[in-house]
Design a protein around this motif. Structure first.
Motif, mmCIF file in Angstrom:
data_model
loop_
_atom_site.group_PDB
_atom_site.id
_atom_site.type_symbol
_atom_site.label_atom_id
_atom_site.label_comp_id
_atom_site.label_asym_id
_atom_site.label_seq_id
_atom_site.Cartn_x
_atom_site.Cartn_y
_atom_site.Cartn_z
ATOM 1 N N SER A 72 80.718 44.584 37.844
ATOM 2 C CA SER A 72 81.534 45.179 38.892
ATOM 3 C C SER A 72 81.166 46.642 39.055
ATOM 4 O O SER A 72 80.557 47.250 38.175
ATOM 5 C CB SER A 72 83.012 45.030 38.566
ATOM 6 O OG SER A 72 83.298 45.705 37.378
ATOM 7 N N VAL A 73 81.509 47.183 40.208
ATOM 8 C CA VAL A 73 81.133 48.555 40.513
ATOM 9 C C VAL A 73 82.377 49.393 40.738
ATOM 10 O O VAL A 73 83.396 48.896 41.203
ATOM 11 C CB VAL A 73 80.219 48.614 41.759
ATOM 12 C CG1 VAL A 73 80.895 47.997 42.960
ATOM 13 C CG2 VAL A 73 79.808 50.042 42.083
ATOM 14 N N MET A 74 82.296 50.626 40.343
ATOM 15 C CA MET A 74 83.431 51.530 40.429
ATOM 16 C C MET A 74 82.891 52.902 40.824
ATOM 17 O O MET A 74 81.952 53.386 40.205
ATOM 18 C CB MET A 74 84.023 51.634 39.021
ATOM 19 C CG MET A 74 85.490 51.585 38.909
ATOM 20 S SD MET A 74 86.209 50.020 39.352
ATOM 21 C CE MET A 74 85.617 48.960 38.110
ATOM 22 N N THR A 75 83.474 53.492 41.837
ATOM 23 C CA THR A 75 82.983 54.787 42.319
ATOM 24 C C THR A 75 84.019 55.871 42.091
ATOM 25 O O THR A 75 85.202 55.625 42.306
ATOM 26 C CB THR A 75 82.680 54.668 43.831
ATOM 27 O OG1 THR A 75 81.622 53.738 43.995
ATOM 28 C CG2 THR A 75 82.272 55.994 44.429
ATOM 29 N N PHE A 76 83.602 57.011 41.634
ATOM 30 C CA PHE A 76 84.529 58.138 41.581
ATOM 31 C C PHE A 76 83.807 59.475 41.720
ATOM 32 O O PHE A 76 82.637 59.604 41.430
ATOM 33 C CB PHE A 76 85.403 58.111 40.319
ATOM 34 C CG PHE A 76 84.645 58.224 39.018
ATOM 35 C CD1 PHE A 76 84.055 57.104 38.443
ATOM 36 C CD2 PHE A 76 84.544 59.438 38.362
ATOM 37 C CE1 PHE A 76 83.370 57.200 37.236
ATOM 38 C CE2 PHE A 76 83.855 59.543 37.146
ATOM 39 C CZ PHE A 76 83.265 58.418 36.591
ATOM 40 N N ASP A 77 84.585 60.431 42.226
ATOM 41 C CA ASP A 77 84.090 61.746 42.543
ATOM 42 C C ASP A 77 84.555 62.653 41.412
ATOM 43 O O ASP A 77 85.742 62.659 41.096
ATOM 44 C CB ASP A 77 84.771 62.158 43.857
ATOM 45 C CG ASP A 77 83.972 63.167 44.618
ATOM 46 O OD1 ASP A 77 83.360 64.032 43.974
ATOM 47 O OD2 ASP A 77 83.977 63.079 45.861
ATOM 48 N N HIS A 78 83.645 63.363 40.785
ATOM 49 C CA HIS A 78 84.069 64.215 39.681
ATOM 50 C C HIS A 78 83.124 65.396 39.562
ATOM 51 O O HIS A 78 81.915 65.219 39.526
ATOM 52 C CB HIS A 78 84.080 63.397 38.375
ATOM 53 C CG HIS A 78 84.380 64.202 37.153
ATOM 54 N ND1 HIS A 78 85.604 64.763 36.914
ATOM 55 C CD2 HIS A 78 83.587 64.569 36.115
ATOM 56 C CE1 HIS A 78 85.560 65.424 35.751
ATOM 57 N NE2 HIS A 78 84.352 65.318 35.258
#
Ligand SMILES: Nc1nc2c(ncn2[C@@H]2O[C@H](COP(=O)(O)OP(=O)(O)OP(=O)(O)O)[C@@H](O)[C@H]2O)c(=O)[nH]1
Ligand SMILES: [Mg+2]
Length: 532
Positions: A72-78
């Protein structure tokens, strides 16, 4: 802020988390999301039936069994960067999914269980990374449990993987005696707070290793041991060299406990600092070899995964597109290279930790989900012109062939649709023998059948049983049409079609394949299907 495709791609960090089963990939994924500020609380992977559950193990069977069966894929801005994190299943029966997912990653985090070191499955995955020149970051997990000597773990990385380990931290003890770790670059000690509950944990702030405060965390012996160990390792190991890492000769080594959220901030910081942005990708345009650079104007990408029923109420089929160039915007038209079909991507999805959202724009390195009705398949190349073709994805030949039967005979028609839906993901194969009403399913591992039975029950309300079939091998036929038809006519009882109505020969043994192969030299018998 700049939004040129090149500048946007440069702030992408797309990486896969790989390991042997159970080393803690999903737990680490969760805690990276937590460290990145994308979620507030990590769900306990094994907390059955509770509301707190991991984001990446979203299938019912994954939650029930505490294993990942699907990437699965998970995107986040950090911190000014966009992280695209791909959690993969560790079990070898799901390797195909993991291998395909690795094609979408620019780096990998190899998770090792500190008590176990490098296990067979880790080794195999590592070989895939090496084939694709993917730089590898090592995270030695479960330090809160009794661990192997860290020197032995580094030795194993060096000898089994032929990779120079460059530890950036050094642990103080493990298990009940785990005190924390030394940041070798900053000479800071990062204390590990022991707490038995799984409530929100904070670990104390780092302190100077040579300062006075360290005595609140380490007694004199522990301090001496850490001092000695860290000096020894800095003499023995090569210093971390980012270039050697990018070239695949060196791996920076981090330590921690994903479950106890220790060492995860440091790993995230390391990924931000060292993991590479998307690189140019090799492709073919009009028969000519070329490179597609992340900053190129033309939007392009390839499908590395298809997932059915992510939303079981909608019978949806999501194709995961890894973008390789350009600035994608919602509503854009893209063409599939092999079929020439054009599709308007009106409802692309980005998988943020807390939610799925419509992707208004995306750049090289990003992964977007494209809802479609079976038009998109794994391995498809998409671009505005439709002229670009990226290298194919690995296709695993089915190792086990089983007959599937639905317990309620009235539901046979329903079964066909359901099996086709799952087979479109490209992980299991569906064969319909020309004679008779059976369905034969092919998969690479036994666990795939269990997952399938479970999904048929949950996603399609079908109670099925898998039974042994007389077949051991499936071969896709190719050659001159007349030759193939001649073969089919003479072997009707062993002929089947796949979901694309391609002819498949079902053999009782590999010996039989060899035998008929010799008698029909003009027909080729392929172990897996290459899509035209
Ligand atoms: N003590 C301890 N347990 C951990 C740690 N990390 C993970 N675990 C436990 O190890 C088990 C497996 O964790 P997962 O995160 O599901 O492992 P995985 O690598 O995703 O497993 P698969 O996806 O099935 O290959 C779970 O019970 C976790 O709670 C850790 O740092 N310390
Ligand atoms: Mg997992």
């Amino acid at each position: 802020m700049s939004t040129s495709p090149a500048a946007e791609a440069a702030r992408r960090r797309t990486f896969a988390i790989i390991s042997h089963p159970d080393a803690g990939k999903t737990t680490l994924t969760e805690n990276l999301l937590l460290a990145g500020g994308a979620i507030r609380a990590a769900g306990a992977v094994r907390a059955r039936g509770e509301n707190r559950r991991t984001r990446s193990d979203w299938m019912k069977i994954e939650r029930e069994r505490g294993i990942s069966v699907s990437a699965s894929v998970m995107t986040f801005d950090h911190d000014g960067l966009m992280f695209n994190l791909l959690d993969t299943p560790g079990h070898e029966d799901f390797s195909e999914d993991t291998y395909r997912t690795l094609t979408a990653a620019d780096a990998a985090v190899m998770v090792l269980d500190a008590a176990k070191g490098i296990e067979p499955q880790t080794l195999k995955l590592f070989e895939v990374c090496r084939l694709r020149d993917i730089p590898i970051v090592t995270f030695i997990n479960k330090m809160d449990r009794e661990a192997q000597d860290p020197f032995a773990l580094l030795d194993e990385i060096a000898s089994k993987l032929a990779l120079d380990p460059a530890p950036l931290y050094w642990p103080a003890g493990s298990g009940g005696r785990f005190r924390g770790m030394l940041d070798l670059r900053r000479e800071q000690f990062i204390p590990f707070a022991k707490k038995s509950s799984d409530a929100e944990e904070g670990h104390p702030d780092p302190v100077a290793f040579r300062g006075n405060a360290v005595v609140s965390y380490l007694d004199a012996d522990e301090q001496g041991e850490l001092e000695e160990g860290s000096m020894l390792v800095q003499e023995a190991a090569k210093p971390f060299d980012p270039q050697a890492f990018l070239e695949g000769h060196m791996t920076p080594v981090f330590f921690g406990s994903a479950l106890r959220h220790f060492g995860v901030d440091q790993l995230l910081e390391g990924l931000g600092a060292y993991a590479p942005p998307p690189k140019p990708v090799r492709a073919v345009r009009g028969g000519e070899e070329t490179h597609v650079a992340p900053g190129d104007r033309e939007v392009s990408g390839f499908i590395f995964k298809v997932q059915a029923n992510m939303d079981p109420n909608h019978r949806d089929r999501i194709a995961f597109l890894r973008l390789t160039s350009g600035k994608f915007s919602r509503g854009m038209k893209l063409k599939v290279q092999n079929t020439g079909r054009q599709l308007s991507v009106n409802a692309p999805i980005m998988f943020f930790a807390s939610d799925r959202e419509l992707a208004e724009e995306a750049f090289a390195g990003d992964v977007i989900g494209i809802p479609n009705h079976g038009v998109l398949r794994v391995g498809d190349s998409l671009s505005e012109s439709g002229a670009l073709r990226f290298a194919g994805l690995p296709n695993f030949a089915p190792e086990i062939l089983q007959r599937v039967r639905v317990k309620d005979p009235l539901k046979a028609k329903h079964l066909k649709k359901a099996l086709e839906g799952l087979a479109e993901e490209g992980v299991t194969q569906l064969f319909r023998p020309i004679i008779g009403a059976d369905f034969i399913v092919g998969a690479v591992g036994q666990l795939q059948f269990e997952v399938m039975a479970d999904r048929l029950a949950n996603e399609y309300q079908l109670d099925v049983v898998f039974e042994s079939s007389p077949y051991a091998e499936a071969r896709w036929l190719s050659g001159e049409r007349a030759d193939v038809e001649d073969f089919q006519n003479k072997h009707r009882s062993a002929m089947a079609v796949d979901i694309d109505d391609q002819p498949v020969f079902l053999a009782k043994s590999s010996w039989e394949v060899g035998y008929v192969g010799e008698r029909y030299p003009k027909v080729s018998f392929e172990r897996s299907k290459e899509r035209a």
